[in-house]
Design an enzyme around this catalytic site. Structure first.
Site, PDB file in Angstrom:
ATOM      1  N   TYR A  71       7.979   3.217  -3.484  1.00  0.00           N
ATOM      2  CA  TYR A  71       7.856   4.394  -2.618  1.00  0.00           C
ATOM      3  C   TYR A  71       6.964   4.074  -1.419  1.00  0.00           C
ATOM      4  O   TYR A  71       7.292   4.405  -0.270  1.00  0.00           O
ATOM      5  CB  TYR A  71       7.271   5.551  -3.423  1.00  0.00           C
ATOM      6  CG  TYR A  71       6.835   6.738  -2.589  1.00  0.00           C
ATOM      7  CD1 TYR A  71       7.775   7.578  -1.985  1.00  0.00           C
ATOM      8  CD2 TYR A  71       5.476   7.030  -2.406  1.00  0.00           C
ATOM      9  CE1 TYR A  71       7.372   8.666  -1.222  1.00  0.00           C
ATOM     10  CE2 TYR A  71       5.070   8.114  -1.649  1.00  0.00           C
ATOM     11  CZ  TYR A  71       6.019   8.930  -1.061  1.00  0.00           C
ATOM     12  OH  TYR A  71       5.613  10.005  -0.299  1.00  0.00           O
ATOM     13  N   HIS A  72       5.861   3.406  -1.683  1.00  0.00           N
ATOM     14  CA  HIS A  72       4.918   3.028  -0.631  1.00  0.00           C
ATOM     15  C   HIS A  72       5.590   2.137   0.408  1.00  0.00           C
ATOM     16  O   HIS A  72       5.493   2.370   1.619  1.00  0.00           O
ATOM     17  CB  HIS A  72       3.721   2.312  -1.270  1.00  0.00           C
ATOM     18  CG  HIS A  72       2.758   1.738  -0.282  1.00  0.00           C
ATOM     19  ND1 HIS A  72       2.796   0.419   0.108  1.00  0.00           N
ATOM     20  CD2 HIS A  72       1.734   2.303   0.402  1.00  0.00           C
ATOM     21  CE1 HIS A  72       1.832   0.194   0.989  1.00  0.00           C
ATOM     22  NE2 HIS A  72       1.175   1.316   1.189  1.00  0.00           N
ATOM     23  N   HIS A  73       6.301   1.107  -0.057  1.00  0.00           N
ATOM     24  CA  HIS A  73       6.967   0.186   0.866  1.00  0.00           C
ATOM     25  C   HIS A  73       8.034   0.895   1.703  1.00  0.00           C
ATOM     26  O   HIS A  73       8.152   0.649   2.912  1.00  0.00           O
ATOM     27  CB  HIS A  73       7.615  -0.958   0.083  1.00  0.00           C
ATOM     28  CG  HIS A  73       6.662  -2.061  -0.266  1.00  0.00           C
ATOM     29  ND1 HIS A  73       6.037  -2.837   0.686  1.00  0.00           N
ATOM     30  CD2 HIS A  73       6.219  -2.527  -1.463  1.00  0.00           C
ATOM     31  CE1 HIS A  73       5.258  -3.727   0.104  1.00  0.00           C
ATOM     32  NE2 HIS A  73       5.352  -3.560  -1.204  1.00  0.00           N
TER      33      HIS A  73
END
Length: 302
Positions: free
Chosen positions: A173-175
């Site tokens: 999700y972060h990437h």
């Protein structure tokens, strides 16, 4: 390409101070920025072409959405492919990969940091979140490299999958969302991005150095991994605070180089990151430590 304007608001309604700024215009966009001249230009910074790069992001920033979606799909497919396969041993490839990203992040921390700290030490704090970096200067080159590096960093997940390591929601999700937000911000050269870019360069210079050392098989103290996660969580907290501050400024009449749309995305992303990283830190370090302490206490009692 542009002129110089002056903004100073300090009446009862506006109790923040802003100083002079310049205006850059190109590709149908106007960017308010704080002038800063580097003493020297290094390596690829000589080839920086703000008009061409800005035009690229203005036309293609939405491609980052497709890249992010493709990334998620590919990772899920690869995980299924690897289910019945043995994990790959990629020690030296990981060393090269993490080492390269560590050096890149250190360069960004240094070169982008020159503008960042000059802003913090010579101008009002408000300028640092309302006026962008000079679109024609080296700082913008490193802002651009930062945006493109988010594609390269997707490779982190590839190595996890090939080594059959768990890929948690926070990781992918972060990437994915950082890639989209960085490309969206590149179009308007979001002023508050100055903070986000330098913090990320700094944290990544430590994080990838840590990963590079660990990839050689060296076991480092757990406190180091805790420190990296703590720095990441602090970065997210600062992102939330800055987003709220910029919203406050804009609602009180300040002219800040960040649209409400970008600001809303920024707050949503950083708030979600703060929650997820805090939860991860608690689960990975605090809860485990508490369990270990209880087990040791029970063993002593026996």
């Amino acid at each position: 390409m542009g002129g110089v304007a002056w903004s100073r608001l300090s009446d009862k309604r506006h109790f923040f101070t802003m100083s002079s700024h310049a205006v850059w215009s190109g590709n149908g966009h106007t960017i308010l920025y704080a002038p800063f001249v580097y003493k020297n230009v290094v390596g690829p910074e000589h080839f920086w072409n703000p008009d061409a790069v800005h035009a690229f992001f203005a036309r293609h920033w939405s491609s980052s959405i497709y890249l992010a979606l493709g990334y998620v799909v590919i990772i899920n497919v690869m995980q299924r492919v690897m289910e019945n396969r043995k994990p790959f041993s990629m020690r030296w490839i990981l060393l090269l990969w993490n080492g390269t990203l560590a050096v890149f992040s250190m360069m960004g921390t240094w070169r982008f940091g020159l503008e960042f700290f000059n802003m913090l030490t010579t101008r009002p704090f408000t300028d640092s979140v309302c006026f962008s970096v000079d679109p024609s200067g080296p700082a913008s080159f490193w802002a651009c490299m930062f945006a493109f590096s988010k594609i390269a960093e997707l490779g982190d997940t590839l190595f996890l999958v090939l080594r059959k390591r768990p890929v948690i929601f926070l990781h992918w999700y972060h990437h994915a969302v950082v890639l989209i937000y960085c490309w969206h911000s590149a179009v308007e050269l979001t002023a508050a991005g100055r903070w986000f870019i330098w913090m990320n360069y700094f944290v990544h210079s430590i994080m990838y150095t840590y990963y590079a050392v660990v990839s050689t098989g060296v076991r480092l103290p757990k406190r180091l991994s805790m420190t990296v996660t703590a720095l990441q969580t602090t970065q997210m907290l600062i992102g939330v605070v800055i987003s709220v501050y910029v919203l406050f400024l804009k609602l009180n009449g300040a002219v800040c180089q960040q649209s409400f749309d970008n600001l809303a995305i920024c707050f949503a992303i950083y708030a979600s990151f703060l929650i997820l990283f805090s939860k991860f830190f608690n689960t990975a370090y605090l809860v485990k430590r508490e369990k270990i302490t209880k087990i040791k206490s029970a063993e002593k009692a026996d």
